[in-house]
Write an enzyme that holds these catalytic residues in place. Structure first.
Site, mmCIF file in Angstrom:
data_model
loop_
_atom_site.group_PDB
_atom_site.id
_atom_site.type_symbol
_atom_site.label_atom_id
_atom_site.label_comp_id
_atom_site.label_asym_id
_atom_site.label_seq_id
_atom_site.Cartn_x
_atom_site.Cartn_y
_atom_site.Cartn_z
ATOM 1 N N SER A 163 -27.357 18.725 -23.227
ATOM 2 C CA SER A 163 -26.820 18.859 -21.886
ATOM 3 C C SER A 163 -27.877 19.009 -20.785
ATOM 4 C CB SER A 163 -25.876 20.063 -21.831
ATOM 5 O OG SER A 163 -26.542 21.272 -22.142
ATOM 6 N N SER A 166 -29.172 21.413 -26.813
ATOM 7 C CA SER A 166 -29.031 20.936 -25.435
ATOM 8 C C SER A 166 -30.346 20.721 -24.707
ATOM 9 C CB SER A 166 -28.183 21.916 -24.630
ATOM 10 O OG SER A 166 -26.915 22.076 -25.205
ATOM 11 N N LYS A 178 -32.003 23.504 -14.431
ATOM 12 C CA LYS A 178 -30.714 22.968 -14.867
ATOM 13 C C LYS A 178 -29.585 23.650 -14.085
ATOM 14 C CE LYS A 178 -28.161 22.468 -19.266
ATOM 15 N NZ LYS A 178 -28.236 22.767 -20.723
#
Length: 546
Positions: A222, A246, A147
């Site tokens: 996210s 997330s 990420k």
């Protein structure tokens, strides 16, 4: 629409500022009505996205893409598969699927291939046994994705914030250093919302990341870029973070596994956003997502920062020795889960009772009705350093100016950043007595979990109120992310597990929760669920795979 969405939390905070415990419950009912009304007004606009052309992924033709990380690493150690072959296979798949899902921020393909060749050369002259390699370099030659919010030296670290000059990481985050020391090869960094402040991966730099099962819908956030790549078989295992669901929410949307570890299990150094608040590490976690449940303990053992935690992830657990509980509601102002999510919980309960003769009891957690207030208090009480930096000063002094700029389309921020600032400003007007009350309720609820689950119990809990939804729909469902945020606040380990599909072909999942330090219980459940219900399944493709 944006102005209405921003004013809802303001209205909520203002009402609560003069509230006793009894009035809070009344306010919850009022707010549920407000969100219902907002949903009714906004949904017709959101549903226009149903006319967006849906795309399908190319078929998976390389069998290496269907191996777990555990199995692939084993074959590389045995020299049955070269690291270069594995890395190139995933690079090719990324190139095939990214034009459809839009999940990649920046790649390091050439460097990754060079690192893979170095691994193969090392193995060609290595005299260590397979067991020694597995112990010392458990991820040797394995391609992984990261990420963008987790620093990879030299790679983009802007985290969705639009800038003239891209922020680049000066050094690896602690977890990236650990996986590299274990032999892994990073091939790219993936998309997030601005500073991870939304449950949809959409920003003004990379754009929106789409769901591989239905490209008219969001991949979640996210960690949406990671989830979309994993689900598309363009990644086998990843590093992700969990601020308020997330990792677990996009994992649910995309039909994969996501693990949020117990608080303080993994070092958070090198993540953006970061907070210097002393409570940040109680709330925020770095974890992993994967297509296969057996890869969760492999990754968590590598990235955990203590020997005790590593031993915990390698601990064998029998479901015969476990207690099982379930809950279907979060209460407060959250919406009830839909029939798809209820059916998933029912299927799992029925399976456990039939297979293990266990009684899956309904958990009695009286203070769950304060879950939204507890979660909001914890999330909004902390100042996030990187957000303050982007606003060039205290948020409260800039929020209305930024809102006006956004309404007139001249703000450099996306709506998720602006709405976060509005909610943060609202919370600054909140009375201390209410904050203290929610602190007490959090302690009380944590004690209720301790009493109910003990050291051998797990809670089966909805991952969300429904499967994946359309882009921007998260704003009308903000309160419902309490289903995940709560466990960040309490610091409990949670594993999101795929458990089939609804009638529209969208993945459905459940969260498995345990008390702090009992991550091995939730992962044992994940492995059982995968065995019983099949785990990850390939998204629809343009043709039948060969």
């Amino acid at each position: 629409m944006e102005l209405i969405l921003c004013m809802v939390p303001v209205f909520y905070m203002k009402l609560l500022s003069d509230s006793s415990g009894t009035i809070i419950l009344v306010v919850h009912k009022m707010l549920k009505f407000v969100f219902f009304l907002l949903d009714w007004l906004v949904t017709p606009l959101i549903l226009l996205q149903t006319f967006r052309k849906r795309k399908r992924l190319p078929p998976i033709r390389n069998h290496l893409l269907l191996l777990s990380a555990t199995e692939l690493a084993k074959r590389i150690r045995r020299k049955e598969v070269s690291s270069e072959e594995a890395v190139k296979s995933y690079i090719e798949r990324c190139q095939d699927v990214n034009p459809i899902v839009n999940a990649i921020v920046e790649t390091r393909y050439d460097a990754a291939v060079q690192e893979a060749r170095a691994v193969d050369e090392f193995l060609s002259r290595c005299t260590k046994t397979e067991e020694e390699l597995a112990r010392e370099l458990p991820l040797l030659g394995l391609p992984i994705t990261v990420k963008e919010s987790i620093a990879v030296q030299g790679m983009s670290h802007s985290v969705g914030v639009k800038k003239k000059i891209v922020d680049r990481a000066d050094e690896d985050a602690d977890v990236v250093a650990r996986v590299r020391e274990a032999g892994a090869i990073v091939i790219l960094v993936s998309n997030t919302p601005e500073l991870c402040l939304a449950w949809e991966s959409n920003n003004k730099v990379t754009g929106s990341t789409w769901n591989p099962y239905d490209t008219s819908k969001s991949a979640g956030g996210s960690s949406g870029g990671e989830a979309a790549l994993l689900s598309s078989a363009a990644s086998v295992v990843s590093l992700s973070s969990d601020i308020a669901g997330s990792a677990r929410y996009p994992a649910m949307c995309c039909g994969i596994f996501g693990h949020k570890p117990s608080a303080h299990t993994v070092c958070c150094k090198g993540h953006k956003p970061f907070s210097s608040d002393e409570n940040w590490d109680d709330y925020f976690s770095i974890g992993t997502m994967s297509r296969y449940a057996e890869d969760l303990p492999l990754m968590m053992s590598v990235i955990s920062q203590t020997d005790d935690a590593r031993r915990r992830f390698s601990q064998e657990t029998s479901l015969k020795d476990m207690k099982f509980f379930y809950a279907e509601e979060c209460c407060g102002i959250t919406t009830s889960i839909n029939s798809d999510m209820k059916a998933a919980i029912h299927k799992l309960r029925k399976y456990l009772e039939a297979t293990y003769g266990a009684k899956v009891q309904q958990a009695k957690l009286p203070d769950m009705k304060y879950a939204f207030d507890i979660s909001a208090r914890s999330l909004l009480n902390m100042d996030v350093d990187d957000v303050i930096k982007e606003f060039e000063g205290p948020i409260t002094s800039k929020v209305f100016l930024e809102l006006i700029k956004y309404i007139f389309c001249v703000s450099r921020f996306s709506f998720s950043m602006v709405s976060y600032a509005m909610v943060k400003w609202s919370y600054s007007k909140f009375p201390q007595r209410f904050r203290h009350k929610m602190d007490d309720k959090a302690v009380s609820l944590k004690k209720q979990f301790d009493d109910v689950l003990g050291d051998n119990g797990v809670l089966i809990y909805p991952s969300f109120i429904s499967p994946a939804h359309y882009r921007y729909q998260m704003y009308t469902r903000t309160a419902n992310y309490t289903y995940m945020m709560l466990y960040n606040v309490l610091g409990l380990p949670v594993t999101q597990c795929p458990i089939g599909f609804n009638s529209k072909g969208l993945p459905v999942g459940v969260q498995i929760v345990a008390n702090a330090g009992n991550d091995h219980l939730t992962i044992a459940m994940a492995r059982e669920i995968e065995k019983a219900f099949g785990g990850w399944k390939q998204p629809p493709t343009t043709e039948i795979p060969v």
